[in-house]
Scaffold this active site. Structure first.
Site, short mmCIF file in Angstrom:
data_model
loop_
_atom_site.label_atom_id
_atom_site.label_comp_id
_atom_site.label_asym_id
_atom_site.label_seq_id
_atom_site.Cartn_x
_atom_site.Cartn_y
_atom_site.Cartn_z
CE LYS A 1 -4.07 -1.94 2.25
NZ LYS A 1 -4.80 -2.02 3.53
CE1 TYR B 1 11.41 -1.98 0.38
CE2 TYR B 1 13.08 -3.34 -0.66
CZ TYR B 1 12.70 -2.16 -0.06
OH TYR B 1 13.64 -1.16 0.11
P1 NAD Z 1 13.25 2.77 7.76
O1 NAD Z 1 12.31 1.67 8.05
O2 NAD Z 1 14.25 3.13 8.80
O3 NAD Z 1 12.48 4.09 7.35
C1 NAD Z 1 11.26 4.08 6.67
C2 NAD Z 1 10.39 5.15 7.29
O4 NAD Z 1 9.12 5.17 6.58
C3 NAD Z 1 10.06 4.86 8.76
O5 NAD Z 1 10.28 6.01 9.54
C4 NAD Z 1 8.57 4.47 8.73
O6 NAD Z 1 7.90 4.76 9.93
C5 NAD Z 1 8.08 5.28 7.54
N1 NAD Z 1 6.85 4.73 6.94
C6 NAD Z 1 6.62 3.45 6.55
N2 NAD Z 1 5.37 3.34 6.05
C7 NAD Z 1 4.82 4.58 6.13
C8 NAD Z 1 3.56 5.11 5.77
N3 NAD Z 1 2.59 4.33 5.23
N4 NAD Z 1 3.31 6.42 5.99
C9 NAD Z 1 4.26 7.22 6.54
N5 NAD Z 1 5.48 6.77 6.90
C10 NAD Z 1 5.75 5.47 6.69
O7 NAD Z 1 14.00 2.38 6.40
P2 NAD Z 1 15.22 3.06 5.67
O8 NAD Z 1 16.33 2.09 5.64
O9 NAD Z 1 15.47 4.42 6.22
O10 NAD Z 1 14.66 3.19 4.19
C11 NAD Z 1 14.12 4.41 3.70
C12 NAD Z 1 13.77 4.26 2.23
O11 NAD Z 1 14.94 3.92 1.49
C13 NAD Z 1 12.73 3.17 1.95
O12 NAD Z 1 11.85 3.63 0.94
C14 NAD Z 1 13.56 2.02 1.44
O13 NAD Z 1 12.83 1.20 0.56
C15 NAD Z 1 14.70 2.73 0.74
N6 NAD Z 1 15.92 1.91 0.69
C16 NAD Z 1 16.70 1.75 1.80
C17 NAD Z 1 17.83 0.95 1.71
C18 NAD Z 1 18.77 0.76 2.89
O14 NAD Z 1 19.80 0.08 2.75
N7 NAD Z 1 18.50 1.33 4.05
C19 NAD Z 1 18.15 0.28 0.51
C20 NAD Z 1 17.29 0.44 -0.57
C21 NAD Z 1 16.20 1.28 -0.48
#
Ligand code: NAD
Ligand code: UDP
Length: 325
Positions: free
Chosen positions: A91, A145
């Site tokens: 979603k 995902y």
């Molecule tokens: P994280 O889980 O620490 O952060 C994600 C944030 O999104 C959290 O604060 C969460 O509360 C918020 N969130 C989730 N669903 C939500 C919603 N429906 N409404 C509002 N907020 C919502 O993860 P991260 O590692 O910081 O990743 C951040 C982004 O980077 C993500 O989109 C992830 O797919 C992408 N990403 C991260 C990595 C990595 O290595 N960390 C690699 C590839 C992609």
């Protein structure tokens, strides 16, 4: 003043991005429902230029002021999170991206989608250039995902091509740094937590699968460079130095002077065997390249993180997150 909205801004990467944008003089509006993030990550940002909105972006996003940039990072990101939250992940990738794009269109803002190296699945081409279409199992457990992000990329390109929204897409490869959650299940915080307490290090499979690891300050610098560029097609951002998971475990044991033994556990379903970004496009178009190697980055995490945080013993780690401000 430049105003940036950061969805997912209370998460690991989002909070570091908020730090960087504030240091550049931006006003930052962080929109997060705290599903996998924490107010602890943004508690230090007590400034008139930082606003936190507790909101689920699968619902319409209402911002009552002009916006210049929308950085859309909201999504569970760690395998244990998206396996626990399959529908929420789909979603936020679909409705959430739709709403974030709608906000950018309404505000005539530049939009950045945080996509992922997971769009390449278990890649048959190595290293992965942006023109590789990937090898994803759509119905496997990780598919929620991978396909959410692939759909989000398709939606972003459609908003750009049909509606003229100024968009860009970053494919982020594994990133690490302070503020990762000790129990988020990803390799680096897990191995650090285990190594500090001299517990067994759980390497999945034979540990021969490879990953690359980008330090968080390099990563967020790349996001801002991309947002400030005129590029619309996806760009890989990651550190191209490739390690086996066994090498990662051994390095963490060594850096922490740990007595931990390595134990092998079952490899998760659809775990990619190899992954490494081709970053020639980022080098050429953004003049971006990582500057912090793995040993230096891991050392920074060890030095900068309170021991209790690496062990996951903070009250905020397990307690329900209900605070608002
Ligand atoms: P994280 O889980 O620490 O952060 C994600 C944030 O999104 C959290 O604060 C969460 O509360 C918020 N969130 C989730 N669903 C939500 C919603 N429906 N409404 C509002 N907020 C919502 O993860 P991260 O590692 O910081 O990743 C951040 C982004 O980077 C993500 O989109 C992830 O797919 C992408 N990403 C991260 C990595 C990595 O290595 N960390 C690699 C590839 C992609
Ligand atoms: N991994 C592991 N032990 C753990 C956690 C992860 O061996 O306790 C492996 C995992 O199977 C994968 C690699 O480390 O091959 C990276 O996993 P992570 O969850 O950090 O990232 P992703 O799989 O999303 O790239």
């Amino acid at each position: 003043m430049t105003t940036s909205v950061v969805t997912g801004g209370a998460g690991f990467l989002g909070s570091h991005l908020c730090d960087l944008l504030l240091s550049k003089g931006h006003r930052v509006i962080c929109v997060d429902n705290l599903e996998t993030g924490s107010l602890t990550n943004v508690a230090h940002l007590r400034s008139d230029d930082f606003v936190f909105i507790n909101h689920d972006v699968i619902n319409h996003i209402d911002i009552a002021e002009p916006v210049d940039f929308v950085y859309h990072l909201a999504s569970p990101a760690s395998p244990i999170d998206y396996l626990r939250l399959p529908l929420a992940t789909l979603k936020v990738g679909s409705y959430g991206t739709h709403n974030a794009l709608g906000l950018a269109k309404n505000k005539r803002a530049r939009f950045l989608l945080a996509s992922t190296s997971e769009v390449y699945g278990d890649p048959a081409v190595h290293p992965q250039p942006e023109h590789y279409w990937g090898n994803v199992n759509p119905i496997g457990p990780r598919g929620v995902y991978d396909e959410a992000k692939r759909y989000a990329e398709a939606l972003t390109m459609a908003y750009h091509r049909q509606q003229g929204v100024d968009t860009c897409i970053v494919r982020i490869f594994n990133t690490y740094g302070p503020r990762m959650r000790a129990f988020d299940g990803r390799a680096i915080p897990t191995f650090m937590r285990q190594a500090i307490s001299n517990q067994p290090i759980t390497v999945f499979g034979e540990g021969e699968q490879t990953r690359t690891f980008c330090y968080v300050s390099d990563l967020v610098a790349g996001l801002v460079k991309l947002a400030e560029s005129g590029e619309h097609l996806p760009i890989n951002i990651g550190n191209p130095n490739e390690f086996t998971i066994m090498e990662l475990a051994e390095t963490i044991i060594e850096l922490l002077g740990s007595r931990s033994q390595i134990v092998k556990e079952e490899l998760p379903v659809d775990d990619p065997q190899q992954r490494r970004p081709d970053i020639s496009v980022a080098r050429e178009i953004l003049d971006w390249a990582p500057t912090i190697d793995l040993r230096e980055g891991l050392t920074r995490v060890i030095v900068e993180s309170p021991r209790e945080t690496l062990l996951g013993r903070q009250a905020s780690e397990r307690a329900p997150l209900t605070a608002k401000r």
